[in-house]
Design an enzyme around this catalytic site. Structure first.
Site, PDB file in Angstrom:
ATOM      1  N   GLU A   1       0.812  -1.247   0.137  1.00  6.56           N
ATOM      2  CA  GLU A   1       0.081  -0.037  -0.077  1.00  6.56           C
ATOM      3  C   GLU A   1       0.989   1.248   0.028  1.00  6.56           C
ATOM      4  OE1 GLU A   1      -2.654   0.365   3.237  1.00  6.56           O
ATOM      5  OE2 GLU A   1      -3.626   2.142   2.357  1.00  6.56           O
TER       6      GLU A   1
ATOM      7  N   ARG B   1       5.449 -12.778   9.523  1.00  6.09           N
ATOM      8  CA  ARG B   1       6.049 -11.684   9.336  1.00  6.09           C
ATOM      9  C   ARG B   1       7.421 -11.405  10.083  1.00  6.09           C
ATOM     10  NH1 ARG B   1       2.776  -7.179   9.452  1.00  6.09           N
ATOM     11  NH2 ARG B   1       4.521  -6.093   9.873  1.00  6.09           N
TER      12      ARG B   1
ATOM     13  N   LYS C   1       4.456   0.789   9.232  1.00 11.07           N
ATOM     14  CA  LYS C   1       4.566   1.920   8.612  1.00 11.07           C
ATOM     15  C   LYS C   1       3.917   3.019   9.274  1.00 11.07           C
ATOM     16  CE  LYS C   1       3.124   0.024   4.788  1.00 11.07           C
ATOM     17  NZ  LYS C   1       2.529  -0.033   3.377  1.00 11.07           N
TER      18      LYS C   1
END
Ligand code: ATP
Ligand code: MG
Length: 562
Positions: free
Chosen positions: A32, A257, A267
């Site tokens: 994104e 992850r 982020k």
């Protein structure tokens, strides 16, 4: 580095054997554009592009851009730059979820026609209340049984800007009693009267991430949708959407992850560090972003090797930062030129060396690689050594310089300390005086006398001046998310994560150091010429990592934790 197999590759091998997807393999990396990429994303990039590479298959770069309020073209550009820098190529396969907004709208209409979606007038709070909890089933919305015609009409009018933000949403009609909360009539479209960085004001309704993501994968013919573990619970919803619409159904595979010690990989939190000025920007050399690591001096190869080394698993863990550091150490040990630089200078005057004389000594550029050759370094009467390398009242086993003691200056001579001059006002040693032994030219012992200490040095008259930035971990704690009550991750920032040394002396060969150039400063570590702040007038060096590998330190720490 040799490619290891893993459970994802095993699934792909099995699918290929069964001729699933007509023997095609097609992956994608779907960021994104709401921030810069970090080392966690590198793991996903290496995985997806790596599979495409090894299976002679394709990997798309797709921007998942369905939240116009957070997305920016600056982020799009930085992401492209970072993926390319890491060494991957999406060829002509650059896509955006927003490329499919028309198609996604049609899919939504199709679900309405099938009575599988409806326009709901509850507001967000009410929807939340109706949803129930993990232990209590939800309640059906009073708007759930609207006719197809009414739904089609209202959805078209949502698109036509007739309603305010928050007035209505489109929801899937699944099951308000499902034990999986995500299946309780999830939202598919919401009204947002915000311009999109790509589609401008064309749309005022935007599809949700869940509706978009699985359908984009389907539209692009992705065979294996690789994502992180938190999306496992979303999988039934993706299956439902794809099955109801009877479209190509990629296989979703979840992996753990990356979490890295002493830093944060989110982020949103990294953005907070940038916005609140805790760092100088996304590319601050202490940031775990790709652009920060690049500026710090990491190479694409070291990051790829790191990702290969840590592998993929199905359970969460925290990888020690030292593992990443060792990856660049290993590479630079083989590749980086050795040079001498004095970071905290102390002047040494060699009394019996002629004042106007200069000698040139041969220095080895890399003992690991004879092919890298040698260079000349100038020697003269006044030199700098590290303050730490001199001690007036040395403890036992101090093998560096102290009054009356002799040490070797690398490549040059043996020197012996004969006098100390103090700056009484500052209570500090101003300079020290030594004598040298001409018979030790080149640093060799003429009579077999043993010298334990070898120091690096720089000729004062010939030295270049520069700034050196010593980076330490960004956070004090191994897991910065562990906080005291009432505090947040910011409280775990390391106040000493950066030490700036503004007057360092560098051997003259560094006068021509190119931005981004990487060196080993002998005895000190690996350093990189800062690409942003460095200039010909004043070179700036970032410490990438210290020299010593600290494996023993981590092992000790690991034992302590157990
Ligand atoms: P963040 O939590 O940093 O905002 P994100 O998952 O929201 O990350 P995206 O831009 O959606 O960010 O991520 C793009 C891809 O990178 C996704 O497929 C995601 O699974 C993967 N990814 C993100 N963070 C990590 C991580 N720490 N380790 C491995 N893969 C990751
Ligand atoms: Mg995400």
């Amino acid at each position: 580095m040799e490619k290891k197999t893993n459970f994802i590759r095993e699934i792909i091998d099995r699918d290929l054997k069964a001729n699933k997807n007509e023997g095609r393999v097609h992956t994608r990396f779907p960021p994104e554009p709401n921030g810069y990429l970090h080392i966690g994303h590198a793991k996903s990039i290496c995985l997806n592009f790596g599979i495409a590479h090894d299976y002679k298959a394709l990997c798309n770069l797709r921007f998942d851009d369905t939240n116009p309020e957070a997305e920016k073209i600056e982020y799009v550009n930085s992401i492209k730059e970072d993926v390319r820098w890491l060494g991957f190529d999406w060829g002509r396969r650059l896509f955006h979820a927003s490329d499919y907004f028309d198609k996604l709208y049609e899919y939504a209409v199709e679900l309405i026609r099938k009575e599988k979606a409806y326009v709901c007038d509850l507001n967000i709070d009410e929807i939340g209340k109706y949803r129930g909890t993990v232990t209590e089933p939800g309640k059906e919305s009073p708007y759930r049984n609207r006719s197809v015609e009414e739904n089609l009409d209202l959805f078209a009018r949502m698109k036509a800007r007739e309603f305010e933000e928050g007035a209505r949403v489109l929801r899937a009609k699944i099951d308000m009693k499902s034990p999986n909360m995500l299946m309780r009539d999830p939202i598919l479209y919401r009204i947002k009267k915000i311009a999109h960085y790509k589609t401008g004001n064309k749309w005022c309704i935007y599809p949700t991430y869940d509706f978009t993501h699985c359908l984009c994968d389907s539209i692009e013919g992705i065979t294996h949708s690789i994502c992180t573990l938190e999306f496992e619970v979303h999988r039934p919803l993706y299956d439902w959407i794809l099955d109801e619409l009877k479209v190509h159904h990629p296989q979703q595979i979840e992996f753990a992850r990356l979490n890295l010690s002493h830093t944060i990989l989110s982020k949103r939190k990294l953005l907070e560090l940038v916005e609140k000025g805790h760092v100088t920007g996304w590319d601050d050399p202490s940031m775990p972003t790709i652009s920060g690591l690049r500026r710090r001096g990491y190479t694409p190869e070291s990051i790829r090797n790191f990702c290969e080394h840590i592998g993929v698993a199905r359970f969460d863990s925290i990888i020690d930062l030292v593992v990443l550091e060792n990856s660049i150490r290993e590479e630079l040990n083989k590749k980086a030129e050795r040079v001498m630089a004095v970071l905290r200078p102390l002047k040494v005057i060699i009394d019996n060396y002629p004042e106007d004389k200069t000698e040139q000594f041969d220095a080895i550029n890399n003992p690991e690689d004879a092919g890298m050759g040698t260079r000349k370094i100038p020697f003269s009467r006044e030199i700098f050594i590290e303050r730490d390398d001199f001690c007036e009242n040395p403890p036992k086993k101090f093998f560096r310089l102290s009054p009356g003691k002799e040490v070797r200056l690398r490549y040059a001579y043996f020197i012996k300390c004969v006098n100390i001059i103090k700056d009484e006002k500052k209570d500090e040693i101003k300079e020290i005086h030594c004598t040298y032994d001409p018979k030790t030219r080149g640093g060799d012992s003429p009579d077999g006398r043993k010298i334990k200490g070898t120091l690096h040095w720089v000729s004062a008259r010939h030295a270049a001046r520069g700034e050196v930035r010593l980076y330490d971990t960004l956070f004090k704690k191994r897991n910065p998310e562990e906080v005291e009550e009432g505090a947040d991750f910011i409280s775990n920032l390391n106040p000493n994560s950066l030490e700036v040394l503004t007057l360092c002396y560098l051997e003259p060969s560094l006068k021509n150091a190119a931005r981004g150039g990487r060196y080993q400063f002998e005895r000190l570590g690996y350093f990189c010429v800062d690409a942003v702040d460095s200039s010909d007038k004043k070179p700036v060096f970032n410490r990438i990592v210290s020299l010593r590998d600290t494996w023993s330190k981590i092992e000790k720490a690991a034992k302590k934790r157990k």
